[in-house]
Design a protein around this motif. Structure first.
Motif, PDB file in Angstrom:
ATOM      1  N   GLU A  83      39.932  33.707  44.181  1.00  0.00           N
ATOM      2  CA  GLU A  83      38.573  34.141  44.488  1.00  0.00           C
ATOM      3  C   GLU A  83      38.543  35.594  44.945  1.00  0.00           C
ATOM      4  O   GLU A  83      39.387  36.019  45.730  1.00  0.00           O
ATOM      5  CB  GLU A  83      37.980  33.259  45.589  1.00  0.00           C
ATOM      6  N   ILE A  84      37.530  36.317  44.443  1.00  0.00           N
ATOM      7  CA  ILE A  84      37.310  37.694  44.896  1.00  0.00           C
ATOM      8  C   ILE A  84      36.032  37.676  45.722  1.00  0.00           C
ATOM      9  O   ILE A  84      34.940  37.495  45.181  1.00  0.00           O
ATOM     10  CB  ILE A  84      37.155  38.673  43.724  1.00  0.00           C
ATOM     11  N   ASP A  85      36.183  37.838  47.021  1.00  0.00           N
ATOM     12  CA  ASP A  85      35.025  37.926  47.907  1.00  0.00           C
ATOM     13  C   ASP A  85      35.345  38.932  49.017  1.00  0.00           C
ATOM     14  O   ASP A  85      36.403  39.561  48.993  1.00  0.00           O
ATOM     15  CB  ASP A  85      34.645  36.547  48.468  1.00  0.00           C
ATOM     16  N   THR A 144      38.667  32.511  39.871  1.00  0.00           N
ATOM     17  CA  THR A 144      37.850  31.301  39.930  1.00  0.00           C
ATOM     18  C   THR A 144      36.467  31.535  40.520  1.00  0.00           C
ATOM     19  O   THR A 144      35.559  30.732  40.336  1.00  0.00           O
ATOM     20  CB  THR A 144      38.572  30.215  40.754  1.00  0.00           C
ATOM     21  N   PHE A 145      36.293  32.641  41.239  1.00  0.00           N
ATOM     22  CA  PHE A 145      35.009  32.971  41.855  1.00  0.00           C
ATOM     23  C   PHE A 145      34.985  34.467  42.116  1.00  0.00           C
ATOM     24  O   PHE A 145      35.998  35.067  42.458  1.00  0.00           O
ATOM     25  CB  PHE A 145      34.829  32.231  43.187  1.00  0.00           C
ATOM     26  N   MET A 146      33.787  35.063  41.955  1.00  0.00           N
ATOM     27  CA  MET A 146      33.637  36.482  42.255  1.00  0.00           C
ATOM     28  C   MET A 146      32.227  36.714  42.773  1.00  0.00           C
ATOM     29  O   MET A 146      31.260  36.275  42.167  1.00  0.00           O
ATOM     30  CB  MET A 146      33.856  37.317  40.994  1.00  0.00           C
ATOM     31  N   ASP A 147      32.120  37.411  43.907  1.00  0.00           N
ATOM     32  CA  ASP A 147      30.807  37.850  44.375  1.00  0.00           C
ATOM     33  C   ASP A 147      30.718  39.364  44.162  1.00  0.00           C
ATOM     34  O   ASP A 147      31.511  39.942  43.406  1.00  0.00           O
ATOM     35  CB  ASP A 147      30.538  37.413  45.817  1.00  0.00           C
ATOM     36  N   SER A 148      29.783  40.012  44.809  1.00  0.00           N
ATOM     37  CA  SER A 148      29.599  41.450  44.604  1.00  0.00           C
ATOM     38  C   SER A 148      30.823  42.268  44.996  1.00  0.00           C
ATOM     39  O   SER A 148      30.977  43.406  44.552  1.00  0.00           O
ATOM     40  CB  SER A 148      28.373  41.948  45.371  1.00  0.00           C
ATOM     41  N   SER A 149      31.722  41.702  45.773  1.00  0.00           N
ATOM     42  CA  SER A 149      32.963  42.397  46.127  1.00  0.00           C
ATOM     43  C   SER A 149      33.796  42.697  44.888  1.00  0.00           C
ATOM     44  O   SER A 149      34.529  43.679  44.847  1.00  0.00           O
ATOM     45  CB  SER A 149      33.788  41.563  47.104  1.00  0.00           C
ATOM     46  N   GLY A 150      33.687  41.851  43.869  1.00  0.00           N
ATOM     47  CA  GLY A 150      34.403  42.086  42.611  1.00  0.00           C
ATOM     48  C   GLY A 150      33.895  43.322  41.898  1.00  0.00           C
ATOM     49  O   GLY A 150      34.681  44.090  41.332  1.00  0.00           O
ATOM     50  N   ILE A 151      32.588  43.544  41.953  1.00  0.00           N
ATOM     51  CA  ILE A 151      31.999  44.751  41.358  1.00  0.00           C
ATOM     52  C   ILE A 151      32.518  45.976  42.111  1.00  0.00           C
ATOM     53  O   ILE A 151      32.942  46.960  41.505  1.00  0.00           O
ATOM     54  CB  ILE A 151      30.458  44.696  41.418  1.00  0.00           C
ATOM     55  N   GLY A 152      32.506  45.905  43.424  1.00  0.00           N
ATOM     56  CA  GLY A 152      33.016  47.008  44.240  1.00  0.00           C
ATOM     57  C   GLY A 152      34.494  47.269  43.993  1.00  0.00           C
ATOM     58  O   GLY A 152      34.928  48.428  43.960  1.00  0.00           O
ATOM     59  N   LEU A 153      35.262  46.200  43.804  1.00  0.00           N
ATOM     60  CA  LEU A 153      36.688  46.330  43.510  1.00  0.00           C
ATOM     61  C   LEU A 153      36.896  47.143  42.237  1.00  0.00           C
ATOM     62  O   LEU A 153      37.695  48.077  42.210  1.00  0.00           O
ATOM     63  CB  LEU A 153      37.314  44.941  43.368  1.00  0.00           C
ATOM     64  N   VAL A 154      36.152  46.816  41.195  1.00  0.00           N
ATOM     65  CA  VAL A 154      36.276  47.525  39.919  1.00  0.00           C
ATOM     66  C   VAL A 154      35.827  48.981  40.069  1.00  0.00           C
ATOM     67  O   VAL A 154      36.530  49.898  39.645  1.00  0.00           O
ATOM     68  CB  VAL A 154      35.458  46.817  38.811  1.00  0.00           C
ATOM     69  N   MET A 155      34.675  49.204  40.682  1.00  0.00           N
ATOM     70  CA  MET A 155      34.152  50.572  40.820  1.00  0.00           C
ATOM     71  C   MET A 155      35.094  51.468  41.632  1.00  0.00           C
ATOM     72  O   MET A 155      35.324  52.621  41.268  1.00  0.00           O
ATOM     73  CB  MET A 155      32.770  50.538  41.451  1.00  0.00           C
ATOM     74  N   GLY A 156      35.651  50.928  42.693  1.00  0.00           N
ATOM     75  CA  GLY A 156      36.566  51.709  43.515  1.00  0.00           C
ATOM     76  C   GLY A 156      37.844  52.076  42.786  1.00  0.00           C
ATOM     77  O   GLY A 156      38.350  53.192  42.931  1.00  0.00           O
TER      78      GLY A 156
END
Length: 110
Positions: free
Chosen positions: A19-21, A52-64
């Motif tokens: 999970e990415i949170d 298995t799960f991603m919230d908005s932290s996943g978007i931030g992970l990619v952008m960073g």
């Protein structure tokens, strides 16, 4: 959340697992950033096959990670692969399609 990282030549591949949170993203960021700073790759691949799960932290992970890559080399590329159709749609709505190639998971790639 766990991440396994492979580096070969100018390519770094990060296999994201679980999970990415907001609880797990910081540790993953640190691990990926560390290898990016050390290897200075021309291409980073983030593999979401085992997410298995991603919230908005996943978007931030990619952008960073994109911003870090660009600070090292403006020509560095980012690829996001093995995402579900739903995750791909969310990523595209967030604008990640402008900074990265996004590829859906294909069953025949197993």
């Amino acid at each position: 959340m766990n991440v396994t990282i492979e580096a070969s030549g100018s390519i770094v591949i990060a296999y994201l697992i679980g999970e990415i949170d907001h609880h797990t993203a910081a540790e993953v960021r640190e691990k990926i950033d560390s290898i990016i700073k050390f290897k200075k790759p021309n291409h980073l691949i983030l593999d979401f096959r085992n997410v298995t799960f991603m919230d908005s932290s996943g978007i931030g992970l990619v952008m960073g990670r994109y911003r870090l890559l660009q600070s090292i080399s403006q020509s560095a590329g980012l690829e996001i692969k093995n995402v579900t159709p739903q995750t791909k749609k969310i990523m595209e709505l967030a604008g990640l399609g402008r900074i990265a190639m996004i590829k859906e998971y294909k069953r025949d790639e197993d």
